[in-house]
Design a protein around this motif. Structure first.
Motif, PDB file in Angstrom:
ATOM      1  N   SER A  90     -47.319 -92.203 -36.935  1.00 19.74           N
ATOM      2  CA  SER A  90     -47.486 -90.918 -36.987  1.00 19.74           C
ATOM      3  C   SER A  90     -48.987 -90.656 -37.440  1.00 19.74           C
ATOM      4  CB  SER A  90     -46.762 -89.984 -38.294  1.00 19.74           C
ATOM      5  OG  SER A  90     -47.008 -90.926 -39.490  1.00 19.74           O
ATOM      6  N   ALA A  91     -49.549 -91.488 -38.348  1.00 16.48           N
ATOM      7  CA  ALA A  91     -50.996 -91.315 -38.591  1.00 16.48           C
ATOM      8  C   ALA A  91     -51.988 -91.386 -37.309  1.00 16.48           C
ATOM      9  CB  ALA A  91     -51.372 -92.355 -39.703  1.00 16.48           C
ATOM     10  N   ALA A  92     -51.594 -92.364 -36.390  1.00 14.56           N
ATOM     11  CA  ALA A  92     -52.015 -92.667 -35.161  1.00 14.56           C
ATOM     12  C   ALA A  92     -52.381 -91.355 -34.580  1.00 14.56           C
ATOM     13  CB  ALA A  92     -51.629 -93.812 -34.334  1.00 14.56           C
ATOM     14  N   MET A  93     -51.113 -90.702 -34.158  1.00 16.82           N
ATOM     15  CA  MET A  93     -51.000 -89.343 -33.643  1.00 16.82           C
ATOM     16  C   MET A  93     -51.690 -88.148 -34.143  1.00 16.82           C
ATOM     17  SD  MET A  93     -47.497 -87.521 -32.297  1.00 16.82           S
ATOM     18  CE  MET A  93     -47.084 -88.103 -30.721  1.00 16.82           C
ATOM     19  N   GLU A  94     -51.715 -88.240 -35.638  1.00 15.78           N
ATOM     20  CA  GLU A  94     -52.582 -87.014 -36.204  1.00 15.78           C
ATOM     21  C   GLU A  94     -54.032 -87.302 -35.855  1.00 15.78           C
ATOM     22  OE1 GLU A  94     -49.099 -87.045 -39.554  1.00 15.78           O
ATOM     23  OE2 GLU A  94     -50.788 -88.036 -40.112  1.00 15.78           O
ATOM     24  N   VAL A  95     -54.410 -88.616 -36.258  1.00 19.28           N
ATOM     25  CA  VAL A  95     -55.813 -88.788 -36.091  1.00 19.28           C
ATOM     26  C   VAL A  95     -56.345 -88.818 -34.864  1.00 19.28           C
ATOM     27  CG1 VAL A  95     -57.760 -90.909 -36.424  1.00 19.28           C
ATOM     28  CG2 VAL A  95     -55.737 -90.256 -38.338  1.00 19.28           C
ATOM     29  N   VAL A  96     -55.704 -89.320 -33.768  1.00 19.79           N
ATOM     30  CA  VAL A  96     -56.093 -88.965 -32.514  1.00 19.79           C
ATOM     31  C   VAL A  96     -56.245 -87.480 -31.807  1.00 19.79           C
ATOM     32  CG1 VAL A  96     -54.102 -89.045 -31.060  1.00 19.79           C
ATOM     33  CG2 VAL A  96     -55.896 -90.267 -30.221  1.00 19.79           C
ATOM     34  N   THR A  97     -55.298 -86.579 -32.617  1.00 15.20           N
ATOM     35  CA  THR A  97     -55.495 -85.501 -32.081  1.00 15.20           C
ATOM     36  C   THR A  97     -56.450 -84.578 -32.843  1.00 15.20           C
ATOM     37  OG1 THR A  97     -53.046 -85.340 -31.942  1.00 15.20           O
ATOM     38  CG2 THR A  97     -54.117 -83.058 -32.331  1.00 15.20           C
ATOM     39  N   ALA A  98     -56.804 -85.218 -33.978  1.00 15.46           N
ATOM     40  CA  ALA A  98     -58.026 -84.871 -34.788  1.00 15.46           C
ATOM     41  C   ALA A  98     -59.147 -85.154 -34.230  1.00 15.46           C
ATOM     42  CB  ALA A  98     -58.026 -85.171 -36.241  1.00 15.46           C
ATOM     43  N   TYR A  99     -59.338 -86.254 -33.731  1.00 13.20           N
ATOM     44  CA  TYR A  99     -60.470 -86.917 -33.241  1.00 13.20           C
ATOM     45  C   TYR A  99     -60.838 -86.189 -31.548  1.00 13.20           C
ATOM     46  CZ  TYR A  99     -63.839 -90.540 -31.947  1.00 13.20           C
ATOM     47  OH  TYR A  99     -65.066 -91.183 -31.502  1.00 13.20           O
ATOM     48  N   ALA A 100     -59.787 -85.914 -31.076  1.00 18.42           N
ATOM     49  CA  ALA A 100     -59.918 -85.356 -29.686  1.00 18.42           C
ATOM     50  C   ALA A 100     -60.374 -83.715 -29.933  1.00 18.42           C
ATOM     51  CB  ALA A 100     -58.597 -85.098 -28.899  1.00 18.42           C
ATOM     52  N   LEU A 101     -59.795 -83.003 -30.852  1.00 15.69           N
ATOM     53  CA  LEU A 101     -60.298 -81.576 -31.219  1.00 15.69           C
ATOM     54  C   LEU A 101     -61.731 -81.502 -31.701  1.00 15.69           C
ATOM     55  CD1 LEU A 101     -57.068 -79.941 -32.766  1.00 15.69           C
ATOM     56  CD2 LEU A 101     -58.014 -79.395 -30.552  1.00 15.69           C
ATOM     57  N   ASN A 102     -62.083 -82.632 -32.540  1.00  9.01           N
ATOM     58  CA  ASN A 102     -63.283 -82.735 -33.158  1.00  9.01           C
ATOM     59  C   ASN A 102     -64.367 -82.791 -31.960  1.00  9.01           C
ATOM     60  OD1 ASN A 102     -64.956 -82.787 -35.581  1.00  9.01           O
ATOM     61  ND2 ASN A 102     -65.278 -85.037 -35.045  1.00  9.01           N
ATOM     62  N   GLU A 103     -63.967 -83.689 -30.852  1.00 11.69           N
ATOM     63  CA  GLU A 103     -64.992 -83.802 -29.730  1.00 11.69           C
ATOM     64  C   GLU A 103     -64.865 -82.433 -28.900  1.00 11.69           C
ATOM     65  OE1 GLU A 103     -66.078 -87.040 -28.071  1.00 11.69           O
ATOM     66  OE2 GLU A 103     -66.574 -87.496 -30.348  1.00 11.69           O
ATOM     67  N   LEU A 104     -63.698 -82.050 -28.845  1.00  9.82           N
ATOM     68  CA  LEU A 104     -63.657 -81.010 -27.659  1.00  9.82           C
ATOM     69  C   LEU A 104     -64.301 -79.735 -28.176  1.00  9.82           C
ATOM     70  CD1 LEU A 104     -60.521 -81.555 -25.807  1.00  9.82           C
ATOM     71  CD2 LEU A 104     -62.440 -82.222 -25.062  1.00  9.82           C
ATOM     72  N   LEU A 105     -63.944 -79.408 -29.594  1.00 11.37           N
ATOM     73  CA  LEU A 105     -64.466 -78.136 -30.208  1.00 11.37           C
ATOM     74  C   LEU A 105     -66.018 -78.298 -30.659  1.00 11.37           C
ATOM     75  CD1 LEU A 105     -61.262 -77.267 -32.086  1.00 11.37           C
ATOM     76  CD2 LEU A 105     -62.176 -76.406 -29.864  1.00 11.37           C
ATOM     77  N   GLY A 106     -66.358 -79.539 -30.615  1.00 11.90           N
ATOM     78  CA  GLY A 106     -67.691 -79.926 -31.221  1.00 11.90           C
ATOM     79  C   GLY A 106     -67.962 -79.552 -32.721  1.00 11.90           C
ATOM     80  N   THR A 107     -67.056 -79.784 -33.533  1.00 15.17           N
ATOM     81  CA  THR A 107     -67.051 -79.654 -34.875  1.00 15.17           C
ATOM     82  C   THR A 107     -67.742 -80.304 -35.762  1.00 15.17           C
ATOM     83  OG1 THR A 107     -64.565 -80.235 -34.830  1.00 15.17           O
ATOM     84  CG2 THR A 107     -64.704 -78.004 -35.497  1.00 15.17           C
ATOM     85  N   GLY A 108     -67.730 -81.579 -35.393  1.00 17.34           N
ATOM     86  CA  GLY A 108     -68.775 -82.468 -36.057  1.00 17.34           C
ATOM     87  C   GLY A 108     -68.175 -82.982 -37.273  1.00 17.34           C
ATOM     88  N   TYR A 109     -66.878 -83.221 -37.516  1.00 16.63           N
ATOM     89  CA  TYR A 109     -66.646 -83.868 -38.706  1.00 16.63           C
ATOM     90  C   TYR A 109     -66.828 -85.145 -38.699  1.00 16.63           C
ATOM     91  CZ  TYR A 109     -63.966 -79.466 -39.744  1.00 16.63           C
ATOM     92  OH  TYR A 109     -63.698 -78.274 -40.012  1.00 16.63           O
TER      93      TYR A 109
END
Ligand code: GLA
Length: 387
Positions: free
Chosen positions: A129-148
């Motif tokens: 579950s953590a892998a799924m959460e982190v991969v989603t967060a990583y993808a959104l961060n890249e696609l939205l350019g949020t820079g976290y």
């Protein structure tokens, strides 16, 4: 599945190509269990298996979630991203991550067609579950350019787990999935989030993960009970000494204040946490000095404490660990992750690995009627872009 097969599966599902692919791993914790939400140390490493996300924009202003592991498909309007789905829907893990971005003031104005595929065995306590959460967060961060940064992405994953899965977990799993490094374990202080990558150089020894395949896996109820019992211990200790978290106390200091914990269960939980924090420090020091034997002994003690004081092992994990302890050439063996089922982690000398698998597998089946699975862990990298 390889990347080409994943791309083909995406195309078959959505009739177009994925524009971006990311990966985030599962983890195995070597020592430091149930210490993270108590402000203590943990020592996990990322595995070479984990979860992939494939995605591309769509024109429908919807987030479509599919998984190659589970049939259920979810399609949500952009206005529906802030509340969990009913009935423990799998999509709550990525959805919870979308909700965290929105909570941080990031508007989601674009639809995406998303597909996941994971090769972390589900329910094995290896943080699928953590892998799924982190991969989603990583993808959104890249696609939205949020820079976290990676630590913020781990916190986003943890918040998703709290708010959309109802498990009041610590930061270990998401942190390891985000920050993992091949051939290294992460020595993380869960209070400050300072960490050190420690090389796992085990001459002639492998990290072997054994899956109980036990039907009882960690449910949010038993996990959250442990979190509450630790909080009660903190409250009761505060009647004699101000502390913020259990990990603040050395074992000697604990002896001075333990009388204040009048609740017998909370007392044992706290004793585990304080002892486990010390064992984790000692184990990392031992590894750095090349003393793998001591590392293994501390792993065994960790299991005993999780069994007797923390009561999160259960008959299947106990059967696997005690069968492993009898095999010559096993330096240490313990449950890993939340407990109640899932996996053990063992340090096993190369030449006895086949004997280990045979003997432990046989004894486990004799004792429980279940069949265990064994994998030699490859310590891999944390979250990253694949395409
Ligand atoms: C689960 C939680 C982690 C940690 C472990 C126990 O994996 O998600 O945060 O508490 O259990 O160490």
């Amino acid at each position: 599945m390889n990347i080409e097969q994943l791309k083909a599966a995406y195309e078959a599902a959505y009739q177009k190509q994925a524009t971006d692919i990311f990966f985030s791993p599962g983890r195995v914790n070597l020592i430091g269990e149930h210490t993270d939400y108590n402000g203590g140390f943990v020592f996990p490493c990322a595995l070479s298996f984990g979860t992939y996300i494939l995605l591309s924009k769509n024109e429908e202003s919807k987030i479509n979630f599919r998984s190659l592991n589970i049939d259920a498909v979810y399609s949500l309007e952009l206005s529906e991203l802030t509340a969990p789905l009913p009935n423990k829907a799998w999509a709550n893990y990525p959805l919870g991550v979308f909700a965290q971005f929105i909570k941080r003031g990031i508007a989601i104005t674009q639809g995406y067609d998303i597909m996941f595929w994971g090769n972390v065995p589900a329910g094995a306590g290896l943080s699928s579950s953590a892998a799924m959460e982190v991969v989603t967060a990583y993808a959104l961060n890249e696609l939205l350019g949020t820079g976290y940064d990676l630590t913020e992405l781990a916190k986003i994953g943890r918040a998703a787990e709290h708010e959309f899965a109802g498990v009041m977990c610590g930061i270990m799993d998401q942190f390891a999935s985000a920050h993992g490094r091949a051939d290294h374990a992460i020595y993380l202080n869960c209070d400050t989030l300072n960490y050190e990558l420690v090389p796992v150089k085990l001459d002639g020894v492998k990290v072997v993960v054994a899956n109980t395949h036990s039907p009882h896996h960690l449910d949010s109820g038993s996990f959250n009970d442990r979190v509450r019992q630790c909080q009660l211990a903190v409250e009761q200790i505060n009647t004699v000494r101000p502390i913020k978290c259990l990990a603040e106390l050395s074992q000697a200091e604990f002896l001075q204040v333990e009388h204040a914990i009048t609740d017998e269960v909370a007392h044992r939980r706290a004793r585990h946490v304080v002892g486990e924090v010390q064992r984790t420090k000692d184990a990392v020091e031992a590894l750095q000095k090349g003393d793998i034997d001591l590392f293994g002994k501390l792993m065994n003690q960790s299991h005993e404490s999780l069994r007797d004081d923390y009561e999160v092992t259960g008959p299947q994990l106990d059967a696997l660990a005690s069968a492993a302890w009898k095999v010559d050439g096993v330096l240490g063996s313990r449950m890993t992750g939340g407990g109640f089922g899932g996996c053990t982690v063992s340090l096993v000398r190369d030449e006895v690995i086949p004997t280990f698998i045979e003997k432990v597998g046989l004894e486990y089946t004799n004792q429980t009627g279940l069949t265990a699975d064994f994998y030699i862990a490859e310590i891999g990298d944390g979250a990253h872009r694949v395409l």
